[in-house]
Scaffold this active site. Sequence first.
Site, PDB file in Angstrom:
ATOM      1  N   LYS A   1       0.816  -1.221   0.000  1.00 34.77           N
ATOM      2  CA  LYS A   1       0.000   0.000   0.000  1.00 34.77           C
ATOM      3  C   LYS A   1       0.852   1.275   0.000  1.00 34.77           C
ATOM      4  CE  LYS A   1      -2.624  -1.322   3.583  1.00 34.77           C
ATOM      5  NZ  LYS A   1      -2.701  -2.784   3.575  1.00 34.77           N
TER       6      LYS A   1
ATOM      7  N   LYS B   1      -7.120   2.591   3.212  1.00 30.12           N
ATOM      8  CA  LYS B   1      -7.796   1.937   2.090  1.00 30.12           C
ATOM      9  C   LYS B   1      -8.828   2.870   1.446  1.00 30.12           C
ATOM     10  CE  LYS B   1      -6.798  -2.682   3.760  1.00 30.12           C
ATOM     11  NZ  LYS B   1      -7.182  -3.719   4.742  1.00 30.12           N
TER      12      LYS B   1
END
Lengths: 339, 339
Positions: free
Chosen positions: A125, A224
């Site tokens: 990420k 996210k």
Amino acid sequence: MINRIALAGCGNVGTALLELLHEKKDELARKYNFHFEVTMITDLFKGTVADPDGLDLKEVLNQLHTCNSLKAIGEKEGSFEEVLLYSNATMLAEATPTNLETGEPGLTFIRTALKNGISATMTNKGPVAVAMEELLNLATENNAQLKYEGVIMSGTPLVNLIQTGLAGCKVLKAEGILNGTTNFMLTQMSHGESFDEALKDAQDRGYAETDPSGDVEGWDCAVKVSILSQILYGEKIDVKDVDRTGITDVTKEEVVQAKLDGTPVKLISSIEHTEEGKLIAKVQPIKVRNTHPLASINGATNAITLTTDNLGDITLTGPGAGRRETGQALLTDLIEMGI
Amino acid sequence: MINRIALAGCGNVGTALLELLHEKKDELARKYNFHFEVTMITDLFKGTVADPDGLDLKEVLNQLHTCNSLKAIGEKEGSFEEVLLYSNATMLAEATPTNLETGEPGLTFIRTALKNGISATMTNKGPVAVAMEELLNLATENNAQLKYEGVIMSGTPLVNLIQTGLAGCKVLKAEGILNGTTNFMLTQMSHGESFDEALKDAQDRGYAETDPSGDVEGWDCAVKVSILSQILYGEKIDVKDVDRTGITDVTKEEVVQAKLDGTPVKLISSIEHTEEGKLIAKVQPIKVRNTHPLASINGATNAITLTTDNLGDITLTGPGAGRRETGQALLTDLIEMGI
């Protein structure tokens, strides 16, 4: 044509990718016409090996499983870029540890690959959170592809769903259960466990870290949501600007009562693009009505409901973590980038 | 580059596709670099129009909405193939009525397009059920693409999920709620309606046909299982060889009791590829355990759970019918086939 794969980061996920590639070599050739060699593997602890003709995956996996090191195969000296070019790789799979502040070391690896016209996929990420727009532009400029199926919901193919399955649809709103640890904990609490018992249970099963704040305070979800904003709307929302409430103040009594009332408590991550063009990003424990597609998602499972203009609600449910599951995310991207 | 689209069949679904193309012209160019003209429309009742430079979609839709005919625009004479070649189409969207015995007229239209190197997408189950393998081979031989997102679950992108999202995964088993009418009826029966009341309710809402046997006897599901077998395993199962039980013998009392027991009755369509290489295809009303992902799917919604080797269970939920939803299936295929 042979795809030559470089792997950066050979921990759990990187090793799972190598296992999948080894197990499925014939199947990938037959079903997808995807032919490959792995020509480079680099890992901060396990060493760097490269061979433009292809490494012996059986030997590599044997070394990893027995010694947790690649050094016995022969260390390849040089900078990442030097070894990458020596390996003649056509695609990079990036699975180094996540650093959400700097994106490193993955960010540099991906920049290096793209600058050299080498396509890249990542499950990390960090680089997406720090520099997604830059990387997408870099890919376009250098006629390379950039993929990142694994950054949300692990191998559950959310990014593919948004970008190809729903091509032509506008996603007006996304609401998801994007953190398996907290969904597992809320499920356990609905069965009568206290927050602390549920946390210990999650830690015992390897879902939660020793320091669980990233999960229970909603930071993982906020990251996210920020990435989803980029994927869905091409607009960056700073993680700090996500309206974020974790589950630390949620009590067993509340969760049990909500379940009895038919409105189970779920930690919902959401992003909505209003008609006025405003983005609203939230992470919040919510009592979800029983008919909502996310109400029945229990345990460590992830799920997301996309509200679209042409199809109404589309819900995708699947695992949100796991070494093999995340290795699968890299694999599907490699196949799609393949020639 | 301009994609030139021919449309065969301009009923509800074909018209919905034209509406989507008209509404989204700018968005498709911006988001997907998909530029197009519609150069041919043919419909048994409404007439045939063609213009290699592109028809005026606004005028076409105006004619369809006011006169339900295209004849005022000017009828183009000639066989399907002659007009298709005149229109200079690069892709065909096929949405003629379904004939499961012959596949016609869609089958001939698609064969004609593919033979001329023109890619095709269809929402029509007929040609897929009758001649999928032949059509796929024809596409390959002529360097054309063949897509069929809409044949199962309408615009809910199941085919895309299987073919690209899960690339590298093996689907061991699929279990789905693939008929919205019967799922709606079972949901109504769980609320206390009798079979006949639920059927009337479904007919009043336009879900069920006057002759509901295709739905309630499980034939529609059996066709879908047969098509799924082709998509998942490349093997044809004859519809008659699907182990099929409909919901005609299911009573309100059973359904209500099963719901109280926490094991709701669902009409489950399934296909499984056993380790011995055998295909097991079924359509059956089943009491589903409450934790199963399909247990909570109510109303006219469709859902499918794919059990995979690398990702465990992946569930996709969405609409299974609707004119705009099915038009969206054609649209997403057209974008993917685009240049």
